[in-house]
Structures are given as structure tokens and as C-alpha cells.
Enzyme design. Structure first.
Site, PDB file in Angstrom:
ATOM      1  N   SER A  40      65.476  55.177  44.035  1.00 58.33           N
ATOM      2  CA  SER A  40      64.794  56.119  44.722  1.00 58.33           C
ATOM      3  C   SER A  40      63.625  55.668  43.535  1.00 58.33           C
ATOM      4  O   SER A  40      63.299  55.629  42.390  1.00 58.33           O
ATOM      5  CB  SER A  40      65.239  57.516  43.421  1.00 58.33           C
ATOM      6  OG  SER A  40      64.502  58.407  43.155  1.00 58.33           O
ATOM      7  N   GLU A  69      65.106  62.592  55.733  1.00 59.05           N
ATOM      8  CA  GLU A  69      64.669  63.415  54.879  1.00 59.05           C
ATOM      9  C   GLU A  69      63.879  63.794  54.948  1.00 59.05           C
ATOM     10  O   GLU A  69      63.978  65.141  55.006  1.00 59.05           O
ATOM     11  CB  GLU A  69      65.136  61.903  53.653  1.00 59.05           C
ATOM     12  CG  GLU A  69      66.372  61.900  52.619  1.00 59.05           C
ATOM     13  CD  GLU A  69      66.514  60.747  51.995  1.00 59.05           C
ATOM     14  OE1 GLU A  69      65.729  60.089  52.366  1.00 59.05           O
ATOM     15  OE2 GLU A  69      67.881  60.712  51.202  1.00 59.05           O
ATOM     16  N   GLU A 312      37.042  41.652  26.987  1.00 58.36           N
ATOM     17  CA  GLU A 312      37.209  41.757  25.587  1.00 58.36           C
ATOM     18  C   GLU A 312      35.444  42.450  25.230  1.00 58.36           C
ATOM     19  O   GLU A 312      36.010  43.343  24.110  1.00 58.36           O
ATOM     20  CB  GLU A 312      37.231  40.514  24.959  1.00 58.36           C
ATOM     21  CG  GLU A 312      38.074  40.286  24.905  1.00 58.36           C
ATOM     22  CD  GLU A 312      38.635  38.673  24.460  1.00 58.36           C
ATOM     23  OE1 GLU A 312      37.842  38.285  23.840  1.00 58.36           O
ATOM     24  OE2 GLU A 312      40.123  38.371  24.433  1.00 58.36           O
ATOM     25  N   MET A 452      40.357  16.659  33.129  1.00 62.07           N
ATOM     26  CA  MET A 452      39.612  16.329  33.189  1.00 62.07           C
ATOM     27  C   MET A 452      40.486  16.301  34.610  1.00 62.07           C
ATOM     28  O   MET A 452      39.890  14.616  34.990  1.00 62.07           O
ATOM     29  CB  MET A 452      38.056  16.473  33.088  1.00 62.07           C
ATOM     30  CG  MET A 452      37.041  16.168  34.278  1.00 62.07           C
ATOM     31  SD  MET A 452      36.073  17.700  34.429  1.00 62.07           S
ATOM     32  CE  MET A 452      34.897  17.791  35.909  1.00 62.07           C
TER      33      MET A 452
END
Lengths: 512, 101
Positions: A40, A69, A312, A452
Site C-alpha cells: 500500500s 477501490e 556546499e 586521463m
């Protein structure tokens, strides 16, 4: 009907639910029923409604929503927030409800055997009425709650599933389950739709709710395995984050771009690659925000548009820092070259951060992107979510072929690695490490290009200094070992810093 | 005396539908004599009626008049439940006020 052929020839129906078709390898098995199971609150009704809504909005396919429902009125109201005007679709003959929701206050008396023939006749009638290609039934628990005799209901649901298949519609049948990791549904109804099962979860993970969708099985056709996070976005509905599913499409570019520092460019063998992901990692205060600032200023110097997500520092702090290094952020912003977006990591869940960031990237279309810092987001979510966030963001940025510079703060001041590094290092193209180096009682800053991809690069650990004009990379530390691990050992006499331009370059930055 | 209006929803000409029709007619004749209208609705022919009345199962009996409306599902083989459920006959020993008077 838009469909895709997969392998054995079982066609898929594109749901057009954002991101879902990627993990479902094209969509739901066409002409079949799929059981959608979840506890649910796991967004089953939203998924079932979006299946119909997306069909109408994007695929030109009408649909039938069978509700056991919630009353249709509640569904119209609840789904309006996603931008779905169900009443208008009903008026246009694109959406039709079969209302099997319970009547309030009416007791059901059973006197003898029965079947669900009326329900089936109503569904068939609705499908014919609008020429529906899609049907959602939500949810099976509602049927069992309204009627007695579970054996009859199971038999009848089996008949309905068979009839849906005979009609050639693709359907979703939702079912409740009691636990996040247990039996598929609580009514033992899997057998009649067991060909295809999708599970929605809304699990608590380290005190944070985390929604995921998993394709448990699609009989005879492929799909991505495992749980995929999704989020529910106002105005859009369910958005599945296909994360690493995107990685496969990435191309690779040979074009170099500047890093904002000629010295760093030289260390990288001529700059970063156009579509590369760069990780800058180091303890607090070593210069990550400076490298980010230079990266953005370098973009400006090359006439590019830059986007910065800062987690930050506040806007004011960022502007002040930048001006201390000779970079005028407010001017760049006013010229439309730069966009600074500052937010608190705690202000949203990681999934929502990711959605928001993707939306900003899509609307601003930057030529380069920076995130300072990625590790600030570590603390707001469980590790699993964080890993998915990082992979999702990085994949998205790579997919768009935008160079992305991400910073990560290591937990210890000397040496060490961060969670961010652990999760991102394999998908980055370049890694730059910043370290404090202690020499004769003094702290120096060191920088090295650890990785790299696809290029030769300087392997030295070099000292760098920071002044009012930014960063200056100098000579390598020759007499010290163990810098990366933080276990320093002096191996000879350190004869001071080499003069500026030790790399054979003028010590000035690009935009000077 | 008020006339009863009773609708019976069935799916096609099945044995179960016929059982329900026979059971209902017998009970109505027995309890109400001629004071009833019985309408049999085949949901395969009139699905919109089933939609409007929110019929889920077949057979379903709806007693529309006199109010209150009552519904029973099943083939009506359990006569006692049908009589009680449709208020076709007062519960023996009760005046219909549930002993409140």
C-alpha cells in the site's frame, strides 16, 4: 499502436511512462496482461492511471480504467495534479471508467452461486465503445473485499484475463502485497497473469523512503534486471530513472577543451576531452572550489555557457570566493554565460535532486557543467541511492556529451578516499587528486592527474599555490613519498619551490 | 398494497441464469401473488444498464420498489436469504420496527 519487436517476435507496447520503456526493453508485452504488485502506498494506482494517460497523450491510444477501490471522481481529482485532465478525455471518448468501486452503505447479500459476467460485459462494452488499446484494473484487493467466495473470484479473474487477451488489449492488473520482499501478491492470483510481473516498492532504507520498480518477469521477451529507482513528479507523474541503461549509447570525442588553467591543461596532455567526466577529489580546503571556478571561467573564456550546481556554499560565498581569485560571477551571469544553482542537499530526496538537475541541464543547455560537491549529497541518502544518483547523473551528462567536472571531499585531511570516489571512479575519464603535503612543519598543497583516459598525462605530484589570480602549479615533490596515502616520508633535501613556469609555460591563466 | 419492482441481471442464456429466473419467479408468486413487475436484463445485450447500475456479478437481483433498494447476488437457490434480503416477507414475530415500538 507503436510496438517494438524483440527477439522471439513478441511485440512490446510502448507505455510512454517516462523512463519505464527503457528498463522494460521497449514496453509491456503487447496484447498481454501484466500483474503490477506493490504494498500500500507504492503508487500502483498512479502507475495504472499513467499507463492510460500516457497512451492517450503520447501514443494516440484510448484506454479503459476499471476501478475497484477509488471512485472515478476521486481518481479524476487525485490525478489532476499530474496534468491529466481525465474528464476532458472522457468527453473526447479517449478514457472511459468502469466503476466497480464499492457503494457506500450497501450490504452485499449472497444467495447461491454467481460469476463476474456483468463486470466482464461492462469491460468489453467499454473497450468497444472507445476502441481501447489499453486497460488498467485497479486493484484486485477491491474485488476480494466486495465479494465472498475467493475461489469463485479467482476463477472469474482468470476468465477476465483470458477475455482481455482475446480482445487484443494490453492490460495492467494491480494487486496488493503485504511485504516489500515476499510473495508477489496476497490473493494467490499470480497464476493467471504470471507471464508478466512488475513489482513497485516503497521501502525504508536507512530512514529514507526509496521508490523502485522492478520487472520481475516478462515471459518470452527481454527486460532489464533489478530494481530501478523512480520518483513521482508533480505535472509529470511517475518518472523512472533508467540510470546506467543510458551508458550504452555514449560516444567518445577527441576534441579537447581548456580546464581554465594552462598549467593543468599541460598536465592533462592538452586539456580535458569534450565529453569527459572529471573528478576532482581532495580534503576540505585544498582548492576544489578553486578548480571548479577556474573551469567555469575557462568556459567563459572559450565563449561557452556554464552551469554550476553548488551544494556546499551559498551563492554569496561562491561569488566572494570567485572574486577573490579574479573571476566575476555576477557579470558572467548577467551576460547569460553562467548559471549558479545553490541548494541544500537536505532540501530534497536524491531522486528529486536528480530530476531537478536534469531539468535545469535540459533547459539551460550548458556547454560545460560542474557540481561542487557531489560528496555533500552523500549524507542525505542511503549508499544505494547515492550510487544510483551518481551513476544516473554522470550517465545523463555523458549522454548529452557535456563535459562535467565533479568535486568530492575526502573524509580525512591526509590521504584517504571518499564514498563518491568509490562509486564514480570507474565511470570518470579523468581524476585529479588534491592533497595536503607536510614538509618541514609546513603544509603545502599537492596536485596530481591520476587518470586521463585516452591521453598521455603528467604523472608527477606537483606543488601548487593559490593567490589573488588563482591557481599556480609548480614543481613536483621530488623528495617526498607517500603523499597520496598521507604517510609522508622525506627522502632527501627539499630545495624549495621551483620558480613559476616550471612546466615550461607562462604562469598566467588563460583569460589574462 | 404497493407493487414490487424487481430487476434481475443475468449473463446470456446460461443454466445459472435460468435457475435464477425460475427461483425468483417462484418466490415472488409465492409471497407477492400478482403484486410485482419482474424485469430480466441480459448484460450482454444491455451492458450500459449494468454500468449505470454498477452491477458486478451475475445473477444480481435489485429490488427497486418499494424503497429501500436491496441487492442480492447469486442464483437465488437459498430461498430464506432471498426472502430476508429483499424484504419480501417480514421477519416472523417482528412488526417491522425492529422492536423499537
Amino acid at each position: 499502436m507503436m510496438t517494438t519487436n524483440h527477439g522471439a517476435g513478441l511485440r512490446k507496447l510502448h507505455t510512454a511512462i517516462e523512463g519505464f520503456d527503457l528498463i522494460a526493453a521497449g514496453g509491456l508485452p503487447a496484447g498481454r496482461s501484466t500483474l503490477l504488485s506493490g504494498t500500500s502506498g507504492s503508487a500502483k494506482t498512479v502507475f495504472a492511471a499513467q499507463f492510460i494517460a500516457a497512451g492517450i497523450a503520447y501514443e494516440g491510444e484510448s484506454g479503459v480504467f476499471v476501478t475497484f477501490e477509488e471512485a472515478p471522481e476521486d481518481i479524476r481529482h487525485n490525478m489532476a495534479g499530474f496534468g491529466w485532465d481525465i474528464a476532458a478525455w472522457e468527453a473526447e471518448g479517449k478514457w472511459v471508467f468502469v466503476d466497480a468501486s464499492p457503494e457506500p452503505g450497501e450490504p452485499h447479500i449472497t444467495a447461491g452461486g454467481y460469476d463476474l459476467g456483468a463486470l466482464l460485459a461492462r469491460i468489453e462494452h467499454a473497450v468497444r465503445k472507445v476502441g481501447a488499446r489499453r486497460v488498467s484494473l485497479d486493484s484486485l484487493g477491491g474485488v476480494f473485499a466486495q465479494l465472498d467466495d475467493d475461489a469463485t473470484i479467482r476463477r472469474e479473474l482468470f476468465r477476465i484475463a483470458r477475455a482481455l487477451r482475446a480482445m487484443g488489449v494490453t492490460s495492467i492488473i494491480t494487486a496488493e502485497r503485504t511485504e516489500e520482499y515476499g510473495s508477489i501478491s496476497r490473493y494467490g492470483v499470480e497464476e493467471f497473469v504470471s507471464d508478466n510481473v512488475i513489482v513497485l516498492r516503497n521501502a525504508l532504507d536507512e530512514e529514507v523512503r526509496r521508490r523502485t520498480v522492478e520487472v520481475l518477469k516478462f515471459r518470452g521477451t527481454g527486460h532489464q534486471k533489478g530494481e530501478w529507482p523512480f520518483t513521482i513528479v508533480p505535472g509529470r507523474g511517475i518518472v523512472v530513472l533508467p540510470l546506467s541503461a543510458l551508458e550504452l549509447k555514449q560516444k567518445s570525442s577527441d576534441t579537447r577543451i581548456n580546464s581554465g588553467s594552462q598549467e593543468l591543461d599541460a598536465m592533462c596532455g592538452g586539456g580535458f576531452f569534450r565529453d569527459s567526466i572529471i573528478l576532482v577529489s581532495g580534503p576540505t580546503g585544498t582548492g576544489k572550489t578553486l578548480i571548479t571556478t577556474e573551469f567555469l571561467a575557462g568556459g567563459d573564456a572559450a565563449g561557452e555557457r556554464c552551469l554550476l550546481f553548488a551544494f556546499e556554499e551559498s551563492r554569496e560565498q561562491l561569488i566572494r570566493n570567485a572574486s577573490g581569485w579574479g573571476v566575476d560571477f555576477p557579470r558572467l551571469e548577467s551576460e547569460g554565460r553562467l548559471k549558479l544553482l545553490c541548494s541544500y542537499p537536505e532540501s530534497a530526496s536524491l531522486e528529486d535532486h536528480l530530476i531537478a538537475m536534469k531539468r535545469e541541464i535540459e533547459s539551460f543547455r550548458p556547454d560545460r557543467l560542474a557540481v561542487d560537491s557531489l560528496s555533500a549529497l552523500e549524507r542525505v541518502a542511503p549508499l544505494k541511492s547515492f550510487r544510483e544518483f551518481v551513476i544516473g547523473l554522470v550517465s545523463f551528462v555523458k549522454y548529452l556529451e557535456i563535459p562535467g567536472l565533479f568535486t568530492s571531499t575526502t573524509s580525512s585531511l591526509l590521504g584517504g578516499e571518499s564514498i563518491t570516489e568509490t562509486h564514480i571512479s570507474t565511470i570518470t575519464d579523468s581524476i585529479i587528486l588534491l592533497r595536503y603535503v607536510e614538509m618541514s612543519g609546513q603544509m603545502h598543497r599537492g596536485l596530481t592527474v591520476l587518470k586521463m583516459r585516452g591521453s598521455v598525462h603528467d604523472k608527477e605530484i606537483r606543488e601548487f599555490t593559490i593567490d589573488g589570480r588563482g591557481m599556480h602549479i609548480g614543481a613536483p615533490f621530488r623528495q617526498i613519498t607517500g603523499i597520496l596515502s598521507g604517510q609522508f616520508r622525506q627522502t632527501g633535501e627539499f630545495d624549495g619551490l621551483a620558480p613559476r613556469g616550471a612546466l615550461g609555460l607562462p604562469g598566467s591563466r588563460l583569460r589574462d | 398494497m404497493e407493487k414490487y419492482v424487481i430487476k434481475l441481471y443475468v449473463t446470456g442464456q446460461t443454466p445459472r441464469a435460468q435457475t435464477a429466473i425460475d427461483n425468483l419467479r417462484r418466490l415472488c408468486e409465492q409471497e407477492l401473488g400478482g403484486r410485482y413487475d419482474l424485469v430480466v436484463i441480459d448484460v450482454l445485450e444491455r451492458p450500459q444498464l449494468a454500468e449505470d447500475e454498477k452491477i458486478l456479478a451475475t445473477p444480481t437481483v435489485v429490488k427497486e420498489l418499494p424503497v429501500p433498494i436491496r441487492r442480492i447476488i447469486g442464483d437465488l437457490s437459498d430461498s430464506e436469504r432471498v426472502l430476508l434480503g429483499l424484504d419480501l416477507r417480514p421477519v416472523p414475530g417482528s412488526d417491522g420496527w425492529g422492536g423499537l415500538r
